[in-house]
Design an enzyme around this catalytic site. Sequence first.
Site, PDB file in Angstrom:
ATOM      1  N   HIS A 137       0.849  -1.181   0.000  1.00 25.66           N
ATOM      2  CA  HIS A 137       0.000   0.000   0.000  1.00 25.66           C
ATOM      3  C   HIS A 137       0.886   1.233   0.000  1.00 25.66           C
ATOM      4  CE1 HIS A 137      -4.034  -1.578   0.135  1.00 25.66           C
ATOM      5  NE2 HIS A 137      -3.719  -2.418   1.111  1.00 25.66           N
ATOM      6  N   ASP A 167       0.005   7.059  -3.693  1.00 29.54           N
ATOM      7  CA  ASP A 167      -1.043   6.626  -4.617  1.00 29.54           C
ATOM      8  C   ASP A 167      -1.340   7.656  -5.703  1.00 29.54           C
ATOM      9  OD1 ASP A 167      -1.396   4.209  -3.405  1.00 29.54           O
ATOM     10  OD2 ASP A 167      -3.256   4.730  -2.377  1.00 29.54           O
TER      11      ASP A 167
END
Length: 379
Positions: A137, A167
């Site tokens: 992540h 991200d």
Amino acid sequence: MTTAQAPGRHGPLTGVRVVELAGIGPGPFAAMLLADLGADVVRVDRPGGAGLGIDPAHDITNRNKRSVVVDLKAPDGPARVLDLAARADVLVEGYRPGVAERLGVGPADCHARNPRLVYGRMTGWGQDGPLAPRAGHDIAYIAVTGTLGMIGEADRPPAVPANLLGDYAGGSLYLVVGVLAALHHARATGTGQVVDAAIVDGAAHLSAMIHGMLAAGAWLDGRGSNLLDGGCPYYGTYETSDGEYMAVGALEQRFYDEFLRVLGLPDLAGAHADITRWEELRKAVAARFRSRTRKAWTALFEGSDACVAPVLSLREAPHHPHLAARGTFTDHDGLTQPAPAPRFSATPTAVRTGPARPGADTADVAHDWNLPAFVEDGA
């Protein structure tokens, strides 16, 4: 209230067709940005596929898109996606390396049907390297690039910047840059290609200036010790009397002088370039900010060039006078959200439609993309 308009009618990417294989996080955000810019983005959702875990009606990253549902594990699933890819300019997927190939919709499969296709791949670790097959992540990706380690106070654990830095900045935005560059190349040469957008690559790339400063001896390799990481007392945040915060960025001497003038601390003018006085300066500035509310300090700094601003919450931000005047946020069907960015003088963008509902646009997509069998075959 924004008026809903048909996909692909506004923005510089009008006429560009994009297939998005549904996922979560940076892939959908990149596809949203392409849709905001006017592309006709068709999201291929999975039957019962997991989204953000929220009501699809609130998933802003699916705005300005259309959705069809395809089961890629069904016998006809891959062929249905390849039919879309054959008519598209861009395809975006965010699977782990090798998954798209195993499903029969990898680059080779798609390019066999459409050699001009730009195939955008969004991953954290990239398509190769020791960690490529591993899960991850945002926080892990920015951790290994050195970017997480430079954020926060020197004597505290690294501060987590939500998932914006990895991200979306290091991932989504680099994918979009790569896709648009490859699209330009495809239109010039007739040849598509694969864009490998890895968050670790993008996050590392974002720190280019810092690496230059590090090499020049102008940056210490640690957090809370430098000009731009909170180590400097005139570049950071300070608590106000009501428990809120003000952000200070008075880097240049003229801005610093104005900052001290408004604060009422003229005797500290010489502390700007004197690192030995920075702790004295920090304490004095902190004490001054604690003497008034955020609202009061905002009013005092209004109209000055001191480079000071109130730290607002997500719900407060749309009501800031400057952002309201620019329309930085917009309301669409009762949902407050950031407006498309950047802005274009000749091909303005807009929030045309709300979040796409899974499978709701199958008939329209089949008609517009000339896929009559798409509906007949069971979508």
